[in-house]
Design a protein around this motif. Structure first.
Motif, mmCIF file in Angstrom:
data_model
loop_
_atom_site.group_PDB
_atom_site.id
_atom_site.type_symbol
_atom_site.label_atom_id
_atom_site.label_comp_id
_atom_site.label_asym_id
_atom_site.label_seq_id
_atom_site.Cartn_x
_atom_site.Cartn_y
_atom_site.Cartn_z
ATOM 1 N N VAL A 103 -8.050 -2.621 -26.375
ATOM 2 C CA VAL A 103 -9.167 -2.509 -25.440
ATOM 3 C C VAL A 103 -10.101 -3.687 -25.643
ATOM 4 O O VAL A 103 -10.476 -4.005 -26.771
ATOM 5 C CB VAL A 103 -9.942 -1.186 -25.662
ATOM 6 N N GLU A 104 -10.469 -4.328 -24.543
ATOM 7 C CA GLU A 104 -11.555 -5.309 -24.565
ATOM 8 C C GLU A 104 -12.793 -4.612 -24.018
ATOM 9 O O GLU A 104 -12.802 -4.163 -22.878
ATOM 10 C CB GLU A 104 -11.253 -6.518 -23.695
ATOM 11 N N ALA A 105 -13.812 -4.476 -24.858
ATOM 12 C CA ALA A 105 -15.102 -3.903 -24.443
ATOM 13 C C ALA A 105 -16.063 -5.064 -24.277
ATOM 14 O O ALA A 105 -16.263 -5.844 -25.209
ATOM 15 C CB ALA A 105 -15.610 -2.923 -25.486
ATOM 16 N N ARG A 106 -16.668 -5.188 -23.094
ATOM 17 C CA ARG A 106 -17.533 -6.325 -22.791
ATOM 18 C C ARG A 106 -18.830 -5.845 -22.160
ATOM 19 O O ARG A 106 -18.826 -4.959 -21.314
ATOM 20 C CB ARG A 106 -16.828 -7.284 -21.831
ATOM 21 N N VAL A 107 -19.933 -6.443 -22.572
ATOM 22 C CA VAL A 107 -21.228 -6.203 -21.930
ATOM 23 C C VAL A 107 -21.764 -7.545 -21.442
ATOM 24 O O VAL A 107 -21.564 -8.574 -22.083
ATOM 25 C CB VAL A 107 -22.246 -5.490 -22.853
ATOM 26 N N THR A 108 -22.431 -7.494 -20.291
ATOM 27 C CA THR A 108 -22.968 -8.690 -19.659
ATOM 28 C C THR A 108 -24.387 -8.405 -19.191
ATOM 29 O O THR A 108 -24.635 -7.374 -18.552
ATOM 30 C CB THR A 108 -22.096 -9.106 -18.454
ATOM 31 N N VAL A 109 -25.305 -9.307 -19.485
ATOM 32 C CA VAL A 109 -26.701 -9.135 -19.089
ATOM 33 C C VAL A 109 -26.815 -9.277 -17.572
ATOM 34 O O VAL A 109 -26.435 -10.300 -17.008
ATOM 35 C CB VAL A 109 -27.615 -10.173 -19.790
ATOM 36 N N ARG A 110 -27.341 -8.217 -16.924
ATOM 37 C CA ARG A 110 -27.544 -8.236 -15.478
ATOM 38 C C ARG A 110 -29.012 -8.424 -15.115
ATOM 39 O O ARG A 110 -29.333 -9.070 -14.123
ATOM 40 C CB ARG A 110 -27.015 -6.953 -14.841
ATOM 41 N N GLU A 111 -29.901 -7.837 -15.911
ATOM 42 C CA GLU A 111 -31.323 -7.875 -15.574
ATOM 43 C C GLU A 111 -32.136 -7.852 -16.862
ATOM 44 O O GLU A 111 -31.777 -7.166 -17.820
ATOM 45 C CB GLU A 111 -31.660 -6.648 -14.724
ATOM 46 N N ILE A 112 -33.241 -8.595 -16.864
ATOM 47 C CA ILE A 112 -34.134 -8.643 -18.024
ATOM 48 C C ILE A 112 -35.556 -8.371 -17.553
ATOM 49 O O ILE A 112 -36.039 -9.036 -16.634
ATOM 50 C CB ILE A 112 -34.092 -10.020 -18.721
ATOM 51 N N GLU A 113 -36.207 -7.372 -18.152
ATOM 52 C CA GLU A 113 -37.617 -7.075 -17.887
ATOM 53 C C GLU A 113 -38.403 -7.440 -19.147
ATOM 54 O O GLU A 113 -38.616 -6.598 -20.025
ATOM 55 C CB GLU A 113 -37.809 -5.589 -17.584
ATOM 56 N N HIS A 114 -38.832 -8.692 -19.227
ATOM 57 C CA HIS A 114 -39.495 -9.182 -20.440
ATOM 58 C C HIS A 114 -40.715 -8.363 -20.860
ATOM 59 O O HIS A 114 -40.835 -8.030 -22.046
ATOM 60 C CB HIS A 114 -39.872 -10.666 -20.283
ATOM 61 N N PRO A 115 -41.643 -8.011 -19.937
ATOM 62 C CA PRO A 115 -42.843 -7.289 -20.393
ATOM 63 C C PRO A 115 -42.537 -5.954 -21.079
ATOM 64 O O PRO A 115 -43.247 -5.552 -21.996
ATOM 65 C CB PRO A 115 -43.641 -7.059 -19.106
ATOM 66 N N LYS A 116 -41.485 -5.271 -20.644
ATOM 67 C CA LYS A 116 -41.123 -3.969 -21.217
ATOM 68 C C LYS A 116 -39.991 -4.075 -22.240
ATOM 69 O O LYS A 116 -39.574 -3.064 -22.790
ATOM 70 C CB LYS A 116 -40.711 -3.001 -20.106
ATOM 71 N N ARG A 117 -39.464 -5.273 -22.456
ATOM 72 C CA ARG A 117 -38.340 -5.524 -23.369
ATOM 73 C C ARG A 117 -37.085 -4.754 -22.953
ATOM 74 O O ARG A 117 -36.238 -4.446 -23.781
ATOM 75 C CB ARG A 117 -38.723 -5.190 -24.818
ATOM 76 N N CYS A 123 -21.289 -2.982 -18.163
ATOM 77 C CA CYS A 123 -20.367 -2.629 -19.242
ATOM 78 C C CYS A 123 -18.978 -2.384 -18.662
ATOM 79 O O CYS A 123 -18.854 -1.737 -17.621
ATOM 80 C CB CYS A 123 -20.825 -1.347 -19.935
ATOM 81 N N ALA A 124 -17.957 -2.894 -19.338
ATOM 82 C CA ALA A 124 -16.592 -2.649 -18.881
ATOM 83 C C ALA A 124 -15.646 -2.661 -20.072
ATOM 84 O O ALA A 124 -15.836 -3.420 -21.028
ATOM 85 C CB ALA A 124 -16.161 -3.699 -17.862
ATOM 86 N N CYS A 125 -14.623 -1.817 -19.976
ATOM 87 C CA CYS A 125 -13.519 -1.839 -20.926
ATOM 88 C C CYS A 125 -12.249 -2.079 -20.135
ATOM 89 O O CYS A 125 -12.042 -1.477 -19.079
ATOM 90 C CB CYS A 125 -13.406 -0.520 -21.697
ATOM 91 N N ARG A 126 -11.396 -2.953 -20.669
ATOM 92 C CA ARG A 126 -10.134 -3.280 -20.028
ATOM 93 C C ARG A 126 -8.996 -3.129 -21.031
ATOM 94 O O ARG A 126 -9.164 -3.394 -22.215
ATOM 95 C CB ARG A 126 -10.144 -4.722 -19.529
ATOM 96 N N VAL A 127 -7.859 -2.759 -20.505
ATOM 97 C CA VAL A 127 -6.599 -2.851 -21.231
ATOM 98 C C VAL A 127 -5.756 -3.802 -20.398
ATOM 99 O O VAL A 127 -5.354 -3.464 -19.280
ATOM 100 C CB VAL A 127 -5.914 -1.482 -21.398
ATOM 101 N N GLY A 128 -5.573 -5.011 -20.906
ATOM 102 C CA GLY A 128 -4.939 -6.052 -20.094
ATOM 103 C C GLY A 128 -5.826 -6.360 -18.907
ATOM 104 O O GLY A 128 -7.038 -6.543 -19.056
ATOM 105 N N ASP A 129 -5.261 -6.359 -17.723
ATOM 106 C CA ASP A 129 -6.032 -6.625 -16.498
ATOM 107 C C ASP A 129 -6.622 -5.356 -15.889
ATOM 108 O O ASP A 129 -7.351 -5.424 -14.904
ATOM 109 C CB ASP A 129 -5.136 -7.296 -15.446
#
Length: 147
Positions: A103-117, A123-129
């Motif tokens: 399993v490849e587990a991957r997270v990617t930043v989509r949005e950042i709210e700096h004032p509230k941290r 998030c996605a998990c893949r097995v192969g494609d």
């Protein structure tokens, strides 16, 4: 097999939209047995070959939450990493994970709210494609200002 990028912390001040981290983990029979023990989920579809053979899956599968736990590992160890506080998680299970699957587990930043941290992560998990799990997480990210 466990392969991942360096562990640690990425503070919110250093994050960028599109930043991504992952890990690779081959799911073993032992992983499934340990998860059943810790969670007390002993559904025979995870543990009994004869039972599982007669299900819609045609064989044993890993617990969905075992796969989801890999997302938690990436968030807690890599992005954002140590000091991160989970605020919420949504997910859809799209396909089974079987013993022996990597399993490849991957997270990617989509949005950042700096004032509230707050950071929203795809998030996605893949097995192969094949995508086996997808969702999003909302986390409170560590900040260099609060060390």
């Amino acid at each position: 097999m466990l392969d991942n990028l360096p562990r640690g912390t990425i503070c919110i001040e250093d994050m960028e939209i599109g930043m991504s981290r992952y890990l690779l983990k081959t799911i073993t029979d032992r992983d499934i047995e340990l998860f059943a023990e810790v969670s007390t989920d002993r559904n025979p579809v995870h543990l009994d070959d004869d039972y599982a053979r007669d299900t819609i899956f045609g064989g044993r599968i890993a617990h969905g939450m075992l796969t989801a736990g890999l997302i938690s590992a990436v968030i807690g160890e890599q992005l954002p990493g140590h000091g991160t506080v989970y605020m919420g998680q949504t997910m859809k299970f799209l396909a089974p994970v079987r013993p022996g699957d990597t399993v490849e587990a991957r997270v990617t930043v989509r949005e950042i709210e700096h004032p509230k941290r707050r950071v929203t992560l795809d998030c996605a998990c893949r097995v192969g494609d094949r995508v086996v799990l997808k969702g999003e997480a909302l986390v409170l990210a560590p900040s260099a200002k609060f060390d």
